[in-house]
Design a protein around this motif. Structure first.
Motif, PDB file in Angstrom:
ATOM      1  N   TYR A  57       0.838  -1.212   0.000  1.00 29.60           N
ATOM      2  CA  TYR A  57       0.000   0.000   0.000  1.00 29.60           C
ATOM      3  C   TYR A  57       0.866   1.252   0.000  1.00 29.60           C
ATOM      4  N   ALA A  58       1.917   1.271   0.857  1.00 23.56           N
ATOM      5  CA  ALA A  58       2.797   2.437   0.924  1.00 23.56           C
ATOM      6  C   ALA A  58       3.544   2.644  -0.390  1.00 23.56           C
ATOM      7  N   PHE A  59       3.993   1.546  -1.004  1.00 21.17           N
ATOM      8  CA  PHE A  59       4.734   1.643  -2.264  1.00 21.17           C
ATOM      9  C   PHE A  59       3.838   2.173  -3.378  1.00 21.17           C
ATOM     10  N   VAL A  60       2.620   1.614  -3.497  1.00 23.53           N
ATOM     11  CA  VAL A  60       1.692   2.060  -4.544  1.00 23.53           C
ATOM     12  C   VAL A  60       1.276   3.511  -4.316  1.00 23.53           C
ATOM     13  N   ASP A  61       1.017   3.872  -3.062  1.00 22.83           N
ATOM     14  CA  ASP A  61       0.623   5.251  -2.748  1.00 22.83           C
ATOM     15  C   ASP A  61       1.743   6.224  -3.110  1.00 22.83           C
ATOM     16  N   LYS A  62       2.982   5.849  -2.808  1.00 23.77           N
ATOM     17  CA  LYS A  62       4.119   6.717  -3.149  1.00 23.77           C
ATOM     18  C   LYS A  62       4.310   6.806  -4.658  1.00 23.77           C
ATOM     19  N   TRP A  63       4.111   5.682  -5.341  1.00 29.83           N
ATOM     20  CA  TRP A  63       4.253   5.673  -6.802  1.00 29.83           C
ATOM     21  C   TRP A  63       3.186   6.544  -7.464  1.00 29.83           C
ATOM     22  N   ARG A  64       1.967   6.500  -6.937  1.00 32.34           N
ATOM     23  CA  ARG A  64       0.908   7.353  -7.489  1.00 32.34           C
ATOM     24  C   ARG A  64       1.173   8.825  -7.207  1.00 32.34           C
ATOM     25  N   GLY A  65       1.776   9.099  -6.031  1.00 27.41           N
ATOM     26  CA  GLY A  65       2.017  10.491  -5.655  1.00 27.41           C
ATOM     27  C   GLY A  65       3.162  11.118  -6.418  1.00 27.41           C
ATOM     28  N   THR A  66       4.276  10.396  -6.575  1.00 24.47           N
ATOM     29  CA  THR A  66       5.443  10.967  -7.240  1.00 24.47           C
ATOM     30  C   THR A  66       5.570  10.519  -8.692  1.00 24.47           C
ATOM     31  N   GLY A  67       5.144   9.281  -8.976  1.00 28.84           N
ATOM     32  CA  GLY A  67       5.259   8.748 -10.328  1.00 28.84           C
ATOM     33  C   GLY A  67       6.666   8.370 -10.722  1.00 28.84           C
ATOM     34  N   LEU A  68       7.614   8.493  -9.769  1.00 27.21           N
ATOM     35  CA  LEU A  68       9.005   8.198 -10.078  1.00 27.21           C
ATOM     36  C   LEU A  68       9.647   7.462  -8.914  1.00 27.21           C
ATOM     37  N   ILE A  69       9.953   6.180  -9.123  1.00 22.96           N
ATOM     38  CA  ILE A  69      10.629   5.381  -8.114  1.00 22.96           C
ATOM     39  C   ILE A  69      11.793   4.667  -8.785  1.00 22.96           C
ATOM     40  N   THR A  70      12.998   4.950  -8.323  1.00 23.67           N
ATOM     41  CA  THR A  70      14.186   4.357  -8.918  1.00 23.67           C
ATOM     42  C   THR A  70      14.717   3.243  -8.018  1.00 23.67           C
TER      43      THR A  70
END
Length: 277
Positions: free
Chosen positions: A41-54
């Motif tokens: 949930y935290a990973f998906v929420d962060k991905w939706r918020g920033t759209g950039l995960i390296t």
């Protein structure tokens, strides 16, 4: 004659041992699933918020709290599932895998504990050299990591990570003295001794601005100057017996569970051998 033969071939699988292993691992199985759910949930929420995960290096994984939760929860889920099903179905292959995993975890924990207690300064140096620049650099790139660092700095009354203390923040592109931003030569507000206005309850996010330009004596009037790793090490040394007691309790619990698993495994193997004979 028949009664004597039946009595000689009778073996006993303790239901107490079997269902104790099952219940313990069922609880840990649920706990592992919960960690996976929270991390996802935290990973998906962060991905939706920033759209950039390296995720390019191992440090990108270790410093991402959501990914750490997913990985740790996955390990707990798999190992406890093997113990749970292995005990319930009396499967020796799963029980051997379960016991081996617990033994590996136990040995790793003992190795870390020995290095930490016997060579605390060496452990501190290893952690500082491995993680300080990575964590400081990613402070603004990862919201979960930023919140964790702010929490640690406020709770442990520290600033930065290494023995350099508050000067560690010169490694961050926003806080170094060559930065064009207003935060240049500053530190995060969580380093401040009095960041919150008692009357209004508001946080002064600019309380750490310019702290790196000050000497340690001057900066100590405004911000905490010691690194968090050093503060945590000193805290551990002051509470050595308490921490050692908790570590010993955890180690004995793990050894007890390993003993239960090997006992059940031995009872199953003995019964199978008598069946075949």
């Amino acid at each position: 004659m028949n009664r004597r033969r039946v009595a000689n071939n009778f073996t006993y699988i303790s239901p107490c041992v079997k269902y104790m292993i099952f219940m313990l691992n069922f609880l840990f199985w649920l706990f592992g699933g919960l960690l996976i759910g929270i991390g996802t949930y935290a990973f998906v929420d962060k991905w939706r918020g920033t759209g950039l995960i390296t995720v390019n290096t191992i440090y990108d994984v270790l410093l991402d709290i959501s990914l750490v939760l997913i990985i740790f929860g996955g390990v707990v889920f798999i190992v406890s599932f093997a113990g749970c099903v292995g005990a319930l179905r009396e499967n020796t292959c799963l029980l051997k895998f379960y016991s081996l995993c617990l033994l590996i975890f136990f040995l790793l924990e003992m190795a870390i504990a020995i290095i930490g207690f016997v060579f605390p300064h060496t452990m501190q140096s290893i952690v500082e050299e491995s993680f300080t620049d990575k964590i400081i650099h990613k402070y603004r790139e990862n919201d979960d990591l930023r919140n964790f660092i702010d929490f640690a700095q406020k709770e442990f009354h520290c600033c930065g990570l290494s023995s350099e203390g508050y000067m560690d923040w010169s490694m961050n592109e926003y806080f170094n003295c060559s930065s064009p931003s207003r935060e240049q030569c500053g530190v995060p507000y969580s380093c401040c001794i009095n960041a919150t206005n008692i009357a209004g309850g508001l946080i002064n996010i600019m309380c750490g601005y310019g702290a790196q330009k000050l000497s340690v004596a001057e900066a100590s009037k405004r911000v905490w100057t010691s690194g968090c790793i050093e503060v945590v090490r000193a805290y551990a040394e002051r509470n050595l017996y308490t921490i050692a007691g908790v570590a010993l309790g955890v180690a004995l619990s793990q050894l007890f569970v390993i003993y239960l698993g090997k006992t059940l495994e031995g009872q199953i193997d003995l019964q199978k051998s008598r069946w075949t004979s």
